[in-house]
Write an enzyme that holds these catalytic residues in place. Structure first.
Site, PDB file in Angstrom:
ATOM      1  N   HIS A 134      66.184  15.423  67.167  1.00 22.32           N
ATOM      2  CA  HIS A 134      67.012  14.953  66.054  1.00 22.32           C
ATOM      3  C   HIS A 134      66.531  15.673  64.802  1.00 22.32           C
ATOM      4  CE1 HIS A 134      69.139  12.665  63.097  1.00 22.32           C
ATOM      5  NE2 HIS A 134      68.008  12.353  62.511  1.00 22.32           N
ATOM      6  N   ASP A 180      74.081  12.172  65.607  1.00 19.27           N
ATOM      7  CA  ASP A 180      74.475  13.580  65.749  1.00 19.27           C
ATOM      8  C   ASP A 180      75.690  13.706  66.661  1.00 19.27           C
ATOM      9  OD1 ASP A 180      72.061  14.467  64.300  1.00 19.27           O
ATOM     10  OD2 ASP A 180      71.057  13.620  66.045  1.00 19.27           O
TER      11      ASP A 180
HETATM   12  P1  NAX Z   1      63.933   3.179  53.825  1.00 17.16           P
HETATM   13  O1  NAX Z   1      62.815   3.904  53.146  1.00 17.16           O
HETATM   14  O2  NAX Z   1      65.060   2.648  53.013  1.00 17.16           O
HETATM   15  O3  NAX Z   1      63.360   1.968  54.664  1.00 17.16           O
HETATM   16  C1  NAX Z   1      62.262   2.088  55.500  1.00 17.16           C
HETATM   17  C2  NAX Z   1      61.573   0.755  55.520  1.00 17.16           C
HETATM   18  O4  NAX Z   1      60.572   0.810  56.524  1.00 17.16           O
HETATM   19  C3  NAX Z   1      60.889   0.374  54.202  1.00 17.16           C
HETATM   20  O5  NAX Z   1      61.349  -0.891  53.804  1.00 17.16           O
HETATM   21  C4  NAX Z   1      59.410   0.374  54.566  1.00 17.16           C
HETATM   22  O6  NAX Z   1      58.684  -0.610  53.856  1.00 17.16           O
HETATM   23  C5  NAX Z   1      59.474   0.072  56.058  1.00 17.16           C
HETATM   24  N1  NAX Z   1      58.305   0.502  56.831  1.00 17.16           N
HETATM   25  C6  NAX Z   1      57.555   1.618  56.688  1.00 17.16           C
HETATM   26  N2  NAX Z   1      56.545   1.614  57.571  1.00 17.16           N
HETATM   27  C7  NAX Z   1      56.656   0.477  58.296  1.00 17.16           C
HETATM   28  C8  NAX Z   1      55.887  -0.104  59.333  1.00 17.16           C
HETATM   29  N3  NAX Z   1      54.785   0.497  59.793  1.00 17.16           N
HETATM   30  N4  NAX Z   1      56.290  -1.304  59.849  1.00 17.16           N
HETATM   31  C9  NAX Z   1      57.371  -1.918  59.363  1.00 17.16           C
HETATM   32  N5  NAX Z   1      58.131  -1.420  58.364  1.00 17.16           N
HETATM   33  C10 NAX Z   1      57.784  -0.241  57.846  1.00 17.16           C
HETATM   34  O7  NAX Z   1      64.445   4.187  54.954  1.00 17.16           O
HETATM   35  P2  NAX Z   1      65.813   4.188  55.777  1.00 17.16           P
HETATM   36  O8  NAX Z   1      66.834   4.937  54.999  1.00 17.16           O
HETATM   37  O9  NAX Z   1      66.118   2.815  56.216  1.00 17.16           O
HETATM   38  O10 NAX Z   1      65.420   5.125  57.011  1.00 17.16           O
HETATM   39  C11 NAX Z   1      64.476   4.723  57.966  1.00 17.16           C
HETATM   40  C12 NAX Z   1      64.094   5.879  58.866  1.00 17.16           C
HETATM   41  O11 NAX Z   1      65.228   6.349  59.582  1.00 17.16           O
HETATM   42  C13 NAX Z   1      63.542   7.103  58.144  1.00 17.16           C
HETATM   43  O12 NAX Z   1      62.403   7.576  58.846  1.00 17.16           O
HETATM   44  C14 NAX Z   1      64.654   8.114  58.264  1.00 17.16           C
HETATM   45  O13 NAX Z   1      64.178   9.451  58.200  1.00 17.16           O
HETATM   46  C15 NAX Z   1      65.219   7.772  59.616  1.00 17.16           C
HETATM   47  N6  NAX Z   1      66.557   8.268  59.936  1.00 17.16           N
HETATM   48  C16 NAX Z   1      66.801   8.604  61.226  1.00 17.16           C
HETATM   49  C17 NAX Z   1      68.052   8.988  61.667  1.00 17.16           C
HETATM   50  C18 NAX Z   1      68.302   9.335  63.094  1.00 17.16           C
HETATM   51  O14 NAX Z   1      69.433   9.707  63.412  1.00 17.16           O
HETATM   52  N7  NAX Z   1      67.339   9.241  64.016  1.00 17.16           N
HETATM   53  C19 NAX Z   1      69.182   9.107  60.705  1.00 17.16           C
HETATM   54  C20 NAX Z   1      68.987   8.340  59.455  1.00 17.16           C
HETATM   55  C21 NAX Z   1      67.588   8.309  58.906  1.00 17.16           C
HETATM   56  O15 NAX Z   1      67.372   9.471  58.144  1.00 17.16           O
END
Ligand code: NAX
Length: 327
Positions: free
Chosen positions: A190, A162
């Site tokens: 966020h 952000d």
């Molecule tokens: P993806 O869905 O591409 O990847 C997430 C991965 O996490 C998957 O491979 C899944 O198998 C794995 N996973 C789920 N639960 C798990 C656990 N308990 N232990 C280990 N691995 C686990 O998502 P991606 O685009 O990489 O985003 C990841 C997260 O970042 C999401 O929650 C998203 O909302 C968040 N974001 C946060 C941002 C921020 O600024 N704080 C911005 C970007 C993003 O939206």
């Protein structure tokens, strides 16, 4: 003599963000060009995820990064977080169609309760944690609530994306190079309620408010564009921000490891800037020693800013109430 490698645990290691993140860490962008690293990659215990993770590890091998001194691939958090100096909690359950925010909070709460506990048990003595998986602030609060050994200041959540978005928007509007923009900090959650406090920002050393000369734009379209940027990217790309989120996490950790850096981080508020004492809220911090920081207090807030801070605080308090039984 070469330095001892930093052990970096990453959850969600086969996901979108990690596909940009891991290569930057291994290349030295996060910890510096002479700092070796070991990547401890954690995924969910499903064949598809672990297979994808193997593919990512093969590509990391194929980069022949001189700083990458080892990799651990695991679906067991006790193995993945073992002796980790930094734990980057990227993996989270995404919000499915028709899913209520409260359900998302609860489902993710279970993940972060377990991870917080395990990190506290097995990570290194100097362990630091950065949470990206959404809802990042509340997930971070939940993980921290499980820790008995590690203090709350070790747990931070990322609002740097952000901040970077706000910096880029101010530079564009003023028609100046991005590096002219300073002191733009993100307060609160966020989420679209977060507040980019433009009053204290400077452009070329002068107040941004004067340089831009358009308070209505700052209060309206600027705040809205920054707050809803994630949704705009999904609408355009069909996928959520990944490379920019990975880049922001590199900035978040690198600046927390660099004494003197001033940047936005979500930390336990302790009542600063009028936030509820127990929520994790974005605010400006100054890195003191590698991994440690002090909150910069005393930025004055006008009535408009106060109303924005109250709104984002309210959302954080509601999120906390929704997961109260997990804390
Ligand atoms: P993806 O869905 O591409 O990847 C997430 C991965 O996490 C998957 O491979 C899944 O198998 C794995 N996973 C789920 N639960 C798990 C656990 N308990 N232990 C280990 N691995 C686990 O998502 P991606 O685009 O990489 O985003 C990841 C997260 O970042 C999401 O929650 C998203 O909302 C968040 N974001 C946060 C941002 C921020 O600024 N704080 C911005 C970007 C993003 O939206």
């Amino acid at each position: 003599m070469s330095k001892t490698p930093i052990r970096v645990a990453v959850t969600g290691a086969a996901g979108q963000i990690s596909y940009s993140l891991l290569f930057r860490i291994a290349s030295g962008a996060m910890f510096g060009p002479d700092q070796p690293v070991v990547l401890q990659l954690i995924e969910v215990p499903f064949e598809k995820a672990m297979k994808a993770l193997e593919g990512v590890a093969m590509e990391l091998d194929d980069c022949a990064f001189p700083l990458l001194k080892g990799m651990v691939l695991t679906d067991d958090p006790k193995v993945g977080f073992k002796d980790a100096n930094w734990s980057l909690l990227v993996g989270a359950k995404p919000r499915g169609p028709g899913m209520e925010r409260a359900d998302l909070l609860k489902d993710n709460g279970k993940i972060f309760t377990a991870q917080g506990k395990i990190i506290d048990e097995v990570a290194a003595d100097n362990a630091r944690v950065a949470v990206v998986g959404n809802p990042a602030n509340t997930n971070c609060m939940i993980a921290a609530s499980q820790a008995k050994r590690l203090t709350a200041d070790r747990f931070t959540a990322m609002v740097r994306l952000d901040q970077n978005r706000a910096q880029a928007q101010l530079a564009k509007k003023a028609g100046v190079d991005l590096t002219e923009v300073a002191n733009i900090f993100i307060y609160g959650n966020h989420s679209p309620t977060m507040f980019p406090a433009f009053k204290h920002a400077t452009i070329g050393g002068k107040p941004a408010v004067e340089v831009i000369g358009d308070k209505d734009w700052l209060r309206g379209p600027f705040c809205e564009t920054v707050g809803k940027r994630g949704a705009a990217i999904i609408a355009a790309r069909g996928l959520s921000s990944a490379a920019s989120a990975a880049n922001a996490l590199v900035d978040h950790v690198r600046d927390l490891m660099t004494p003197g850096k001033i940047h936005s981080v979500a930390v336990k508020s302790e009542g600063r800037y009028g936030f509820d004492a127990n929520v994790w809220a974005g605010m400006p911090v100054k890195t003191t020693t590698p991994g440690s920081y002090e909150v910069i207090e005393g930025y004055d807030m006008c009535d408009f800013a106060k109303s924005k801070l109250a709104a984002t605080n309210q959302e954080l308090v509601e999120e906390r109430a929704a997961v109260a039984d997990m804390l």
